[in-house]
Scaffold this active site. Structure first.
Site, PDB file in Angstrom:
ATOM      1  N   GLU B 193       6.554  -9.173 -11.868  1.00  0.00           N
ATOM      2  CA  GLU B 193       5.443 -10.167 -10.996  1.00  0.00           C
ATOM      3  C   GLU B 193       5.882 -11.410 -11.687  1.00  0.00           C
ATOM      4  O   GLU B 193       5.994 -12.306 -11.294  1.00  0.00           O
ATOM      5  CB  GLU B 193       4.293  -9.904 -10.937  1.00  0.00           C
ATOM      6  N   HIS B 262      -6.815  -1.635  -6.990  1.00  0.00           N
ATOM      7  CA  HIS B 262      -6.308  -2.269  -5.682  1.00  0.00           C
ATOM      8  C   HIS B 262      -7.166  -2.820  -4.599  1.00  0.00           C
ATOM      9  O   HIS B 262      -6.773  -2.968  -3.543  1.00  0.00           O
ATOM     10  CB  HIS B 262      -5.393  -0.959  -5.037  1.00  0.00           C
TER      11      HIS B 262
END
Lengths: 328, 459
Positions: B193, B262
């Site tokens: 990322e 998450h």
């Protein structure tokens, strides 16, 4: 020294002149810092001039540069005017970034100079992206990405090396290994202190070069850039160099001895190149003196320009936070 | 002894699916692990395997049946030699969902408030009412169409991210884009990322217009330095020389049962940062129109989606020039007794709460914020001046959240119009727990919004 670079009089004079311009510009910066005209962080390049001067010789006008917060050398060697640089240091509207960047954030669209990045490792993925942009838009340009030995320990170094090699992007990774990441000695930081060897992990050619020798740097950079431009993918160049001064302006340098610094100073890139030129009759003391005098005059003009500059008015404070259109 | 094969849940958010194909036929003998059937959801196609050995005695739901609810018996496996009685009646598949209600975006036509506002404040923007053709599609499809239309329009637009190409999108948003635009412009990245976010920013600085997909915004924290220090600040630091036309998009907020790492709303994180634009739409039209505006915007835009909204259907304008301006809120439901602000999935809950409140005789105005930076202060303030009461709703944590900002705005701009202190409905101040009961307690519910609205209405 190899024969790849043609060491004609004009060229050697140019190399020496560039290094002297950087060295003297920064001496003036120290003066202005002590006079509290330049404030904040000021990271000096003293001792490392051969790296940026040598690498820039290998770049073309359409190539791109990404540098760090110790980037005065890259900026001058890339051709950014000392006047707009000094005005930036003094926080003036006439500065290359209109006083918004300062010493650590030099940008210049004309010469494709993408910072001036004050986050260790922060420039690496940007450089890979600039290279992707060039490749996709059909420009046969190379992006030279400068970073220090400290950046090698950041995840971004590894992520960027991997992506550049994986996608075969035209990036020249230039590691300025000055043996200290701030005060952290290389051998205290690295499991593998042979930084050029890290390139092999990304199937990239890694070359180590004496970063105190401007001709050696230029040779290595020319060879690497040539291969990159021919479609050979990215390359990694480790330039072994040394920072003569403190990391920033405030640094008691408890991590190294005076003797060590003095030993390196004797191997300094300007002293060494200049004496080699004189010994070999490629330049004489008069000409050296003229180069120094011209550099000082240029710096004086830059300081005058900066001092005479204006401060951005308050109405401009929020300008450039966002913009209406991408600049043409 | 016979056993029923139930419609399996293939993901935490799946509620129903389609029996695409029966691989085994009635009378076939099966062993544990044999593939019985293929199931399709809006996200994926998966195989149903036999758990027990025996004979596939009966197929209860024939192939091709859509909208089969999770846990519906779809087949019966009998032990070898066992008789299986006919069931009394086959369970009916769930009927297709009704056409969603959609109010077209409208221009509230409110002016700003005097002095030049800072960059975080939206200037008054007019948004023409869309009267053209619409298609019913999911938010997922609307996003894909927005990307595809912009990629057709501008060769500099490209999509970069994990699983965007070959996999067709981890949440299937990029379905078909690789096939249309090729691997040069729809680019799979490794799980890197920090690397690909920074790479996208560099590419934007060099003239491309990347759309960077984060599989979820939880993973964008790995890239936070690049988003803030490079994307948001470079234009300013360079005195306007460098630009960064880039979109960072992906699901944000609380999904279902995926626990603390998450499940998080990053709206207030990004909305805090000068140099970024931040949007969090709810309707299909807004997803499409705002994503297209984001791609065309010369600034970095953080585009917050929601996993639980991807599958929702709306009437979406079928027009490549349909754009929704960034910085403009939408009155999702007009009312005059209490203002309820919400964004992303919370708009749905706010609308449901408004139905409940209407039954109690309370008329709620729902402001779908859509953009969080720049923020449409004018629309919120005008609504409060009409209703004199306000409740803010968000999934994120309360402290220093979007609701806190709205409270400050209301204090500064329409204090004298308030008949009650603002109430915030937000996620609870805890990492999101896994257990269903705890998760529900930690997440804003319709009842919480109703209760807060009644509290500010003193009714």
């Amino acid at each position: 020294m190899t024969a790849r670079v043609h060491l004609g009089h004009d060229h050697v004079r140019h190399l020496l002149r560039q290094m002297i311009r950087i060295r003297h510009f920064e001496s003036k910066c120290v003066e202005l810092y002590q006079a509290q005209k330049i404030l904040g962080f000021l990271h000096l390049y003293d001792g490392e001039e051969a790296v940026s001067v040598g690498v820039m010789e290998a770049l073309a006008a359409d190539d791109a540069v990404v540098a760090t917060y110790r980037e005065h050398g890259q900026a001058i060697a890339r051709g950014i005017g000392m006047d707009v640089l000094m005005a930036e240091m003094l926080g003036k509207q006439e500065g290359c970034c209109r006083g918004r960047g300062g010493s650590m954030h030099i940008f210049d669209r004309k010469t494709r100079f993408y910072g001036g990045n004050a986050i260790v490792g922060g420039g690496l993925p940007l450089a890979v992206g600039v290279a992707l942009g060039d490749k996709m838009q059909g420009r046969n340009a190379v992006t030279a990405c400068f970073f220090g030995d400290g950046a090698v320990d950041e995840g971004e170094f590894h992520e960027s090396m991997n992506l550049a090699s994986l996608w075969h992007l035209p990036v020249l990774f230039v590691c300025e290994n000055n043996l200290y990441a701030m005060g952290m000695a290389l051998e205290r930081a690295e499991a593998e202190p042979g930084l050029a060897r890290k390139a092999a992990g990304y199937r990239m050619t890694g070359t180590g070069v004496d970063g105190m020798d401007v001709v050696a740097v230029e040779n290595a950079a020319r060879s690497a850039v040539e291969q990159i431009r021919a479609g050979g993918g990215p390359q990694f160049l480790e330039c072994r160099t040394y920072r003569f001064r403190a990391h920033s302006m405030f640094d008691a340098q408890l991590y190294r001895t005076r003797d060590e610094v003095e030993t390196w100073r004797r191997k300094g890139p300007i002293a060494r190149f200049q004496s080699w030129l004189v010994q070999n009759g490629l330049i004489d003391a008069v000409e050296v003196h003229r180069i120094e005098t011209e550099a000082d005059a240029e710096i004086d003009r830059a300081v005058d320009f900066a001092e005479a500059g204006t401060l951005e008015p308050v109405e401009e404070l929020e300008r450039f936070v966002t913009m209406e259109a991408v600049p043409a | 002894m016979s056993s029923e094969v139930l419609m399996p849940a293939l993901s935490p958010t799946m509620t129903e699916g389609k029996i695409a194909r029966w691989v085994k036929s009635e009378g076939d003998s099966v062993r544990a692990g044999d593939v019985l059937a293929e199931i399709e959801t809006d996200k994926a196609t998966m195989e149903v395997e036999a758990v027990d050995e025996g004979i596939l005695a009966r197929i209860v739901i024939p192939e091709g049946t859509d909208h089969v609810a999770v846990n519906t018996p779809i087949a019966v496996i009998a032990a070898n030699g066992e008789e299986v009685p006919e069931p009394a009646a086959r369970p009916a598949a769930k009927p297709p969902p009704p056409e969603p209600r959609r109010e077209p975006p409208r221009d509230t036509g409110r002016a700003g408030n005097g002095a030049a506002p800072p960059a975080s404040v939206a200037l008054p923007i007019s948004e023409p009412e869309y009267a053209g053709k619409t298609v019913t599609q999911t938010v997922r499809e609307a996003l894909r169409d927005a990307i595809a239309e912009e990629m057709r329009r501008d060769a500099d637009v490209l999509l970069i991210g994990e699983e965007v190409a070959e996999y067709q999108g981890a949440y299937k948003v990029s379905q078909g884009l690789l096939q249309e635009f090729g691997a040069r412009r729809v680019i799979d990245t490794p799980i890197t990322e920090h690397g690909f976010a920074g790479l996208g920013i560099g590419a934007a600085m060099a003239g491309l217009k990347p759309i960077v997909e984060f599989m979820t915004f939880n993973f964008a924290m790995q890239a936070m330095d690049q988003l803030i220090n490079s994307a948001a600040k470079t234009r300013y630091m360079s005195g306007g020389q460098m630009s960064c036309p880039i979109v960072f998009r992906g699901p944000n907020g609380i999904a279902a049962r995926v626990a603390a790492q998450h499940s998080q709303c990053y709206a207030s994180w990004y909305a805090h940062v000068p140099g970024l634009k931040v949007v969090a739409p709810y309707t299909g039209a807004d997803h499409k129109g705002l994503l297209k505006s984001a791609i065309r915007d010369p600034n970095p835009v953080v585009f917050l989606e929601h996993e639980l909204v991807y599958g929702e259907s709306f009437a979406v304008p079928d027009d490549p020039e349909f754009l929704v301006p960034i910085g403009k809120a939408r009155i999702a439901r007009a009312g005059d007794q209490v203002t309820i602000t919400a964004f992303s999935r919370m708009v749905k809950l706010a609308l449901e709460a408004a139905d409940e409140l209407a039954k109690a005789g309370i008329s709620a105005e729902i402001v779908d914020l859509r953009s969080l930076r720049p923020f449409d202060i004018a629309t919120v303030v005008a609504s409060v001046k009409k209703t004199n009461r306000i409740v803010s709703v968000e999934e994120g944590w309360p402290f220093a959240g979007i609701g806190a900002e709205i409270a400050a705005i209301v204090m500064e701009q329409c204090f004298d119009w308030l008949d009650a202190p603002l109430r915030r409905v937000s996620g609870k101040d805890v990492p999101l727990p896994y257990a269903a009961n705890l998760e529900r307690l930690a997440t804003p519910q319709v009842d919480d919004i109703v209760a807060a609205a009644r509290e500010v209405a003193y009714r």
